[in-house]
Scaffold this motif. Structure first.
Motif, short mmCIF file in Angstrom:
data_model
loop_
_atom_site.label_atom_id
_atom_site.label_comp_id
_atom_site.label_asym_id
_atom_site.label_seq_id
_atom_site.Cartn_x
_atom_site.Cartn_y
_atom_site.Cartn_z
N GLN A 219 78.77 -48.98 -38.51
CA GLN A 219 77.38 -48.56 -38.39
C GLN A 219 76.67 -48.61 -39.74
O GLN A 219 75.50 -49.00 -39.83
CB GLN A 219 77.32 -47.13 -37.82
CG GLN A 219 75.90 -46.68 -37.44
CD GLN A 219 75.30 -47.55 -36.35
OE1 GLN A 219 75.94 -47.83 -35.35
NE2 GLN A 219 74.05 -47.97 -36.56
N THR A 220 77.38 -48.25 -40.80
CA THR A 220 76.81 -48.31 -42.15
C THR A 220 76.49 -49.76 -42.52
O THR A 220 75.43 -50.04 -43.11
CB THR A 220 77.78 -47.71 -43.18
OG1 THR A 220 78.04 -46.35 -42.84
CG2 THR A 220 77.20 -47.77 -44.58
N LEU A 221 77.40 -50.68 -42.18
CA LEU A 221 77.15 -52.11 -42.44
C LEU A 221 75.88 -52.58 -41.72
O LEU A 221 75.04 -53.27 -42.30
CB LEU A 221 78.34 -52.94 -41.98
CG LEU A 221 79.65 -52.81 -42.76
CD1 LEU A 221 80.74 -53.64 -42.10
CD2 LEU A 221 79.45 -53.26 -44.20
N LEU A 222 75.77 -52.21 -40.44
CA LEU A 222 74.61 -52.61 -39.66
C LEU A 222 73.32 -52.05 -40.25
O LEU A 222 72.29 -52.74 -40.31
CB LEU A 222 74.77 -52.15 -38.21
CG LEU A 222 75.91 -52.79 -37.42
CD1 LEU A 222 76.01 -52.17 -36.03
CD2 LEU A 222 75.72 -54.29 -37.30
N GLU A 223 73.37 -50.80 -40.68
CA GLU A 223 72.19 -50.17 -41.27
C GLU A 223 71.77 -50.88 -42.56
O GLU A 223 70.58 -51.07 -42.82
CB GLU A 223 72.45 -48.68 -41.55
CG GLU A 223 72.61 -47.83 -40.30
CD GLU A 223 71.32 -47.72 -39.50
OE1 GLU A 223 70.24 -47.98 -40.07
OE2 GLU A 223 71.40 -47.39 -38.30
N ASP A 224 72.76 -51.26 -43.37
CA ASP A 224 72.45 -51.97 -44.62
C ASP A 224 71.74 -53.29 -44.35
O ASP A 224 70.72 -53.62 -44.98
CB ASP A 224 73.73 -52.23 -45.41
CG ASP A 224 74.30 -50.96 -46.05
OD1 ASP A 224 73.57 -49.95 -46.09
OD2 ASP A 224 75.47 -50.99 -46.49
N ILE A 225 72.28 -54.05 -43.38
CA ILE A 225 71.66 -55.34 -43.04
C ILE A 225 70.29 -55.12 -42.42
O ILE A 225 69.35 -55.88 -42.68
CB ILE A 225 72.58 -56.13 -42.08
CG1 ILE A 225 73.92 -56.43 -42.77
CG2 ILE A 225 71.92 -57.43 -41.65
CD1 ILE A 225 74.96 -57.05 -41.85
N HIS A 226 70.17 -54.07 -41.62
CA HIS A 226 68.88 -53.76 -40.99
C HIS A 226 67.82 -53.48 -42.04
O HIS A 226 66.67 -53.94 -41.94
CB HIS A 226 69.05 -52.56 -40.06
CG HIS A 226 67.86 -52.30 -39.19
ND1 HIS A 226 67.58 -51.06 -38.67
CD2 HIS A 226 66.88 -53.13 -38.77
CE1 HIS A 226 66.47 -51.13 -37.96
NE2 HIS A 226 66.03 -52.38 -37.99
N GLN A 227 68.19 -52.72 -43.06
CA GLN A 227 67.24 -52.40 -44.12
C GLN A 227 66.83 -53.66 -44.89
O GLN A 227 65.68 -53.79 -45.32
CB GLN A 227 67.83 -51.36 -45.07
CG GLN A 227 67.95 -49.96 -44.49
CD GLN A 227 66.60 -49.42 -43.99
OE1 GLN A 227 65.58 -49.52 -44.69
NE2 GLN A 227 66.61 -48.85 -42.79
N GLN A 228 67.76 -54.58 -45.06
CA GLN A 228 67.42 -55.85 -45.70
C GLN A 228 66.40 -56.61 -44.86
O GLN A 228 65.44 -57.19 -45.38
CB GLN A 228 68.68 -56.69 -45.89
CG GLN A 228 69.69 -56.10 -46.88
CD GLN A 228 71.01 -56.83 -46.86
OE1 GLN A 228 71.12 -57.96 -46.36
NE2 GLN A 228 72.06 -56.21 -47.39
N PHE A 229 66.63 -56.61 -43.54
CA PHE A 229 65.72 -57.27 -42.60
C PHE A 229 64.33 -56.64 -42.69
O PHE A 229 63.31 -57.34 -42.80
CB PHE A 229 66.29 -57.14 -41.19
CG PHE A 229 65.67 -58.03 -40.15
CD1 PHE A 229 64.52 -58.78 -40.41
CD2 PHE A 229 66.23 -58.11 -38.88
CE1 PHE A 229 63.96 -59.60 -39.43
CE2 PHE A 229 65.67 -58.91 -37.89
CZ PHE A 229 64.53 -59.65 -38.17
N ILE A 230 64.28 -55.33 -42.66
CA ILE A 230 63.00 -54.62 -42.74
C ILE A 230 62.28 -54.95 -44.05
O ILE A 230 61.06 -55.20 -44.07
CB ILE A 230 63.22 -53.10 -42.62
CG1 ILE A 230 63.72 -52.75 -41.22
CG2 ILE A 230 61.93 -52.33 -42.93
CD1 ILE A 230 64.16 -51.31 -41.07
N GLY A 231 63.05 -54.99 -45.14
CA GLY A 231 62.46 -55.33 -46.43
C GLY A 231 61.84 -56.72 -46.44
O GLY A 231 60.76 -56.93 -47.02
N VAL A 232 62.50 -57.67 -45.79
CA VAL A 232 61.99 -59.04 -45.71
C VAL A 232 60.69 -59.08 -44.92
O VAL A 232 59.72 -59.74 -45.31
CB VAL A 232 63.05 -59.96 -45.06
CG1 VAL A 232 62.41 -61.24 -44.54
CG2 VAL A 232 64.13 -60.31 -46.07
#
Length: 313
Positions: free
Chosen positions: A212-225
């Motif tokens: 879940q932490t991995l998914l959240e990290d990637i999600h935040q990268q997506f949001i930042g983009v």
């Protein structure tokens, strides 16, 4: 004694004749195989020459098209390698007046999408005079929207499906079924977490939390983009980054897209270069032929080996 001698001679002659026939058959099969191989080689050379001639510089001012269609992932038509190569060629051409990335994708690999996005931003900075637009057809979701966010403007149809700004990890669990069948899972590992989220084992809460932490990290990268690409045009809502999807019409209200428009409309009315040239890197004729011939050649070799097998025992 004479009858035995004649019988022995007749048997020997039959064996020699049979061996000669088998040898002739084997030689004929190899001859056919090598003729086919030579024919295939010559054909591939001719097709490569045709493709090479067709890949010359485009004359006349035009709108450059790069397709992102289907799953975004390694080895696909929408892989980062193919898309970035097409983008580089489109921007490099001195007659390109604008580049349009036409997207019809449900998403795919976040790494591949990120590579495409970053190359779009790099090329845009390197060629400030050439605008870069995204045109959405039916679907621009997840990794597809990740790519679209790298464009100057995003054009949609009213019925396009846009969004799904989220990340997912798919798996399954069969522990209950295994118990019913009497199947025991035996897994040996070196490292406590080497069997990370193994579908044949009960869920380990620590591993689940790590995933879940991995998914959240990637999600935040997506949001930042998305925030970087859309800027002040974005009208954020609590559901915007939840993974929901919207129609093209709603995406305009949310600032996820800029206007309605098809490829032809953007080329004609926005870029002002009605002539459209497709730079998409697709599997060429030679590659298709080589792939199909490869499968056919493997089958022929296997058949030849099977026919020879009795003589090799």
């Amino acid at each position: 004694m004479t009858d035995n001698g004649e019988h022995w001679e007749r048997g020997l002659i039959e064996k020699l004749a049979t061996a000669a026939l088998k040898e002739q058959r084997r030689a004929r099969l190899w001859g056919i195989f090598f003729k086919l191989l030579t024919f295939a080689y010559i054909t591939v050379i001719i097709l490569l020459a045709i493709d090479w001639k067709a890949g010359g510089e485009v004359s006349g001012k035009h709108t450059a098209l790069v397709e992102v269609s289907g799953i975004i992932g390694p080895g696909t038509d929408a892989s980062a390698e193919r898309v970035t190569t097409a983008l580089q060629a489109a921007f490099k051409d001195k007659n390109t007046q604008g580049v349009v990335v036409r997207i019809n994708s449900p998403g795919g690999s976040p790494v591949q999408a990120q590579n495409i996005y970053e190359e779009m931003r790099r090329l845009r900075k390197k060629h400030p005079a050439i605008p870069l637009y995204a045109v959405v057809e039916d679907l621009c979701a997840s990794g597809g929207y990740y790519v679209a966010a790298g464009a100057d403007r995003i054009y949609v149809s009213k019925s396009s499906i846009v969004g799904s700004i989220g990340v997912r990890m798919d798996s399954f669990g069969v522990t209950g079924l295994m118990e019913k069948l009497g199947v025991e899972r035996r897994l040996l590992t070196a490292g406590d977490n080497k069997g990370f989220l193994d579908p044949f084992l009960p869920v380990d809460e620590r591993q689940k939390q790590h995933a879940q932490t991995l998914l959240e990290d990637i999600h935040q990268q997506f949001i930042g983009v998305v925030r970087e690409g859309r800027g002040k045009r974005l009208k954020e809502t609590p559901d915007m980054f939840s993974g929901l999807i919207w129609t093209g019409q709603k995406s305009l209200e949310l600032g996820l897209a800029d206007a309605y428009g098809s490829l032809d409309h953007v080329a004609r009315e926005v870029v002002k270069a009605e002539n459209i040239v497709d730079y998409t890197q697709k599997e060429n004729i030679a590659e298709k032929f080589a792939r199909r011939f490869g499968a056919g050649a493997a089958s022929a070799i296997l058949e030849l080996a099977i026919r020879q097998a009795p003589q090799l025992r």
